[in-house]
Design an enzyme around this catalytic site. Structure first.
Site, PDB file in Angstrom:
ATOM      1  N   ASP A  26       0.842  -1.191   0.000  1.00 44.37           N
ATOM      2  CA  ASP A  26       0.000   0.000   0.000  1.00 44.37           C
ATOM      3  C   ASP A  26       0.878   1.242   0.000  1.00 44.37           C
ATOM      4  O   ASP A  26       1.873   1.322   0.736  1.00 44.37           O
ATOM      5  CB  ASP A  26      -0.919  -0.006   1.231  1.00 44.37           C
ATOM      6  CG  ASP A  26      -1.953   1.106   1.177  1.00 44.37           C
ATOM      7  OD1 ASP A  26      -3.016   0.853   0.596  1.00 44.37           O
ATOM      8  OD2 ASP A  26      -1.678   2.199   1.699  1.00 44.37           O
ATOM      9  N   ILE A  27       0.535   2.218  -0.838  1.00 42.16           N
ATOM     10  CA  ILE A  27       1.314   3.453  -0.912  1.00 42.16           C
ATOM     11  C   ILE A  27       1.027   4.306   0.330  1.00 42.16           C
ATOM     12  O   ILE A  27      -0.144   4.560   0.663  1.00 42.16           O
ATOM     13  CB  ILE A  27       0.970   4.260  -2.176  1.00 42.16           C
ATOM     14  CG1 ILE A  27       1.228   3.391  -3.426  1.00 42.16           C
ATOM     15  CG2 ILE A  27       1.771   5.553  -2.246  1.00 42.16           C
ATOM     16  CD1 ILE A  27       0.820   4.065  -4.730  1.00 42.16           C
ATOM     17  N   ASN A  29      -2.424  13.179  -3.577  1.00 40.03           N
ATOM     18  CA  ASN A  29      -3.544  13.685  -4.381  1.00 40.03           C
ATOM     19  C   ASN A  29      -3.933  15.106  -3.969  1.00 40.03           C
ATOM     20  O   ASN A  29      -4.188  15.974  -4.814  1.00 40.03           O
ATOM     21  CB  ASN A  29      -4.754  12.760  -4.230  1.00 40.03           C
ATOM     22  CG  ASN A  29      -4.664  11.549  -5.136  1.00 40.03           C
ATOM     23  OD1 ASN A  29      -4.098  11.611  -6.214  1.00 40.03           O
ATOM     24  ND2 ASN A  29      -5.220  10.431  -4.687  1.00 40.03           N
ATOM     25  N   ASP A  85      -2.149   9.505 -10.212  1.00 42.89           N
ATOM     26  CA  ASP A  85      -2.164   8.503 -11.285  1.00 42.89           C
ATOM     27  C   ASP A  85      -0.750   8.206 -11.775  1.00 42.89           C
ATOM     28  O   ASP A  85      -0.392   7.048 -12.028  1.00 42.89           O
ATOM     29  CB  ASP A  85      -3.023   8.998 -12.452  1.00 42.89           C
ATOM     30  CG  ASP A  85      -4.503   9.017 -12.119  1.00 42.89           C
ATOM     31  OD1 ASP A  85      -4.885   8.427 -11.085  1.00 42.89           O
ATOM     32  OD2 ASP A  85      -5.277   9.621 -12.882  1.00 42.89           O
ATOM     33  N   GLU A 121      -4.902   2.579  -4.046  1.00 44.94           N
ATOM     34  CA  GLU A 121      -3.432   2.627  -4.016  1.00 44.94           C
ATOM     35  C   GLU A 121      -2.828   1.328  -3.493  1.00 44.94           C
ATOM     36  O   GLU A 121      -1.659   1.303  -3.091  1.00 44.94           O
ATOM     37  CB  GLU A 121      -2.969   3.797  -3.136  1.00 44.94           C
ATOM     38  CG  GLU A 121      -3.284   3.654  -1.655  1.00 44.94           C
ATOM     39  CD  GLU A 121      -4.644   4.192  -1.268  1.00 44.94           C
ATOM     40  OE1 GLU A 121      -4.838   4.535  -0.094  1.00 44.94           O
ATOM     41  OE2 GLU A 121      -5.530   4.281  -2.157  1.00 44.94           O
TER      42      GLU A 121
END
Length: 516
Positions: free
Chosen positions: A394-395, A402, A411, A437
């Site tokens: 997971d980021i 964002n 993106d 993500e």
């Protein structure tokens, strides 16, 4: 002096040669008829193979027809098999309109209604909706339980209870469930842009004011998906109806051929019996005759009778053979047309299947494709006992990316990280975008220790990459949760342990790996 032809003695007829010619002609006609019969049988066999390649017709339905064609089946048995097959085709057509989960193409069959309803139920629970409202959203009538209907009803219920919902804290899990709902919808490549837009909208949903527009957008997307499913269903129904009509014509051809073959068989037997009877009588009469002129007369009469029998047979058989040839040519054209239509449709369905298995943004396998491959690898693990591990990735702080740089930066980060992770894995490892993500890596033949090393390798590769957007440095890290299949485990058990380990890594400060 020229001789008057009228005064010449009559030329003797070589009856032996004439009889041999007639027998050869009979054998030739019989051979032609046999070959024509073989040709139309091969044409029907090819038709069977063509239909078998089309995914909507199952093996059990085609088995009797294939069995009749694979052996030495006569026209009657083949006609019966084709008739039975045509009788069943309308059942497939009727089944196409029964529910949204019908086998109408690879895009639609990939959709798992149980998974979508489970996510929708969880979403309603996190909104603290009462059981009556939840039941209203889910619906009870099968005809009214498509994602389009359910999401529209969800929007209406949330809008109706907006005042009550605004008074309660906004659950952060709602955003993740929104993303999961969108990812659970049937996939169509031409809707990739709308799907990605809906996913981005869900990522920014952090209050009721954002929730209502997001649900309205999701409901519109689900309506479009529903229309695409109906369109695929109609195309498939038209194909099956066309196939049914062609096979109905084939039954008429088989019936006609069957009658011709029966008539030919009777005529052939009659000819053979007549020739044998005449030859037997000739032998008997010849044995009883001493006079050469009488013997010649008997021979001439016998040969003339045989010639008349053969000529009568030929006059009847040639039109039948010509008719069979015309019918075979017509059947060949129909089979060629059906083959072309089937090839076109099959290629289209295969392309849609491939595209529906890919995440439109990163090009990785999507969650649906991952679940299929996970089930396959789990089966191999159970059969052979070879280790199988997976990693949730997971980021970290993705929402901040964002918010600070915009969704285009988010993106771009997803695309870059997908490329980095893919390059850091083995060829036989599977990397998929699980949603939002979050990524997942499936590692066949990997013990727990080796899987943890892979997770650290992936984490380091991302951490050491210098990301930039609009000339600004963007520091990105990931957290990883590792889990390995053990005796008695289901896929859900392993996924849950990896997910729990991932959140442990997050709780401990992020940018690290944990084993579950």
């Amino acid at each position: 002096m020229a001789t008057d032809p009228a005064n010449l003695p009559p030329k003797k007829t070589d009856w032996k040669s004439r009889y041999a010619d007639l027998v050869n002609e009979y054998d030739h006609l019989k051979s032609d008829h046999t070959r024509e019969g073989s040709d139309w049988k091969k044409a029907i066999s090819r038709l069977s193979q063509v239909i078998q390649e089309f995914s909507l017709v199952d093996d059990a339905t085609l088995q009797p027809l294939t069995r009749a064609l694979s052996g030495d089946g006569n026209a009657e048995s083949i006609a019966t098999a084709v008739n039975d097959f045509c009788f069943q085709l309308p059942e497939f057509d009727n089944g196409l309109t029964s529910s949204e989960t019908s086998n109408t193409g690879h895009s639609a069959t990939d959709y798992d209604p149980a998974q979508f309803e489970q996510v929708l139920t969880n979403f309603c629970s996190h909104l603290n909706l009462d059981p009556g409202s939840q039941q209203q959203i889910l619906g009870t009538d099968p005809e009214d339980c498509s994602p389009a209907h359910q999401l529209n009803r969800l929007y209406e219920v949330v809008q109706r209870h907006s005042g009550q919902l605004a008074q309660q804290p906004f659950d952060p899990a709602i955003s993740a469930l929104l993303i999961e709902m969108v990812q659970s919808l049937p996939k169509f490549p031409e809707l990739d842009a709308q799907l990605e837009a809906a996913t981005s909208r869900a990522q920014t949903c952090d209050n009721l004011n954002n929730l209502l527009p997001a649900l309205e957008q999701f409901a519109a997307l689900a309506d479009t998906v529903h229309q695409k499913i109906e369109q695929e269903r109609q195309q498939s129904a038209e194909f099956l109806n066309s196939t049914w009509q062609r096979l109905t014509e084939l039954i008429g051809f088989l019936d006609s051929t069957k009658n011709d073959r029966e008539q030919q068989s009777k005529a052939s037997n009659h000819l053979q019996q007549g020739i044998q009877t005449r030859i037997a009588a000739l032998v008997t009469e010849a044995d009883a005759t001493q006079s050469l002129p009488a013997l010649r007369a008997i021979l001439g009469d016998s040969v003339e009778q045989i010639r008349n029998q053969v000529n009568s047979y030929v006059e009847e058989e040639v039109p039948r053979l010509r008719r069979a040839e015309e019918q075979c040519q017509q059947l060949g054209r129909q089979v060629a047309e059906l083959k072309q239509e089937t090839d076109t449709l099959r290629k289209s369905l295969e392309k849609k299947q491939q595209e529906a298995s890919r995440d439109p943004l990163t090009g990785l396998a999507n969650r649906r494709a991952f679940n299929r491959l996970l089930a396959q690898e789990q089966e191999r693990w159970q059969r052979y006992g070879r280790p199988l591990s997976l990693i949730f990735l997971d980021i970290d702080w993705f929402k901040t990316i964002n918010d600070q740089f915009g969704h285009k930066a988010g993106d771009a980060a997803l695309i870059s990280i997908a490329r980095i992770l893919r390059k850091s894995l083995r060829e036989n490892d599977l990397l998929a975008r699980f949603g939002g993500e979050e990524f997942v890596a499936l590692l066949p033949d990997s013990e727990p220790g080796a899987a943890f090393e892979v997770a650290e390798k992936l984490r380091s590769a991302v951490m050491e990459t210098n990301f930039r957007f609009q000339e600004q440095a963007v520091h990105i890290t990931i957290s990883c949760g590792v889990s390995t299949f053990a005796d008695g485990d289901t896929a859900e058990d392993v996924l849950h342990r990896a997910d729990t380990a991932l959140y442990q890594a997050k709780d401990k400060g992020r940018n690290q790996s944990e084993v579950g």
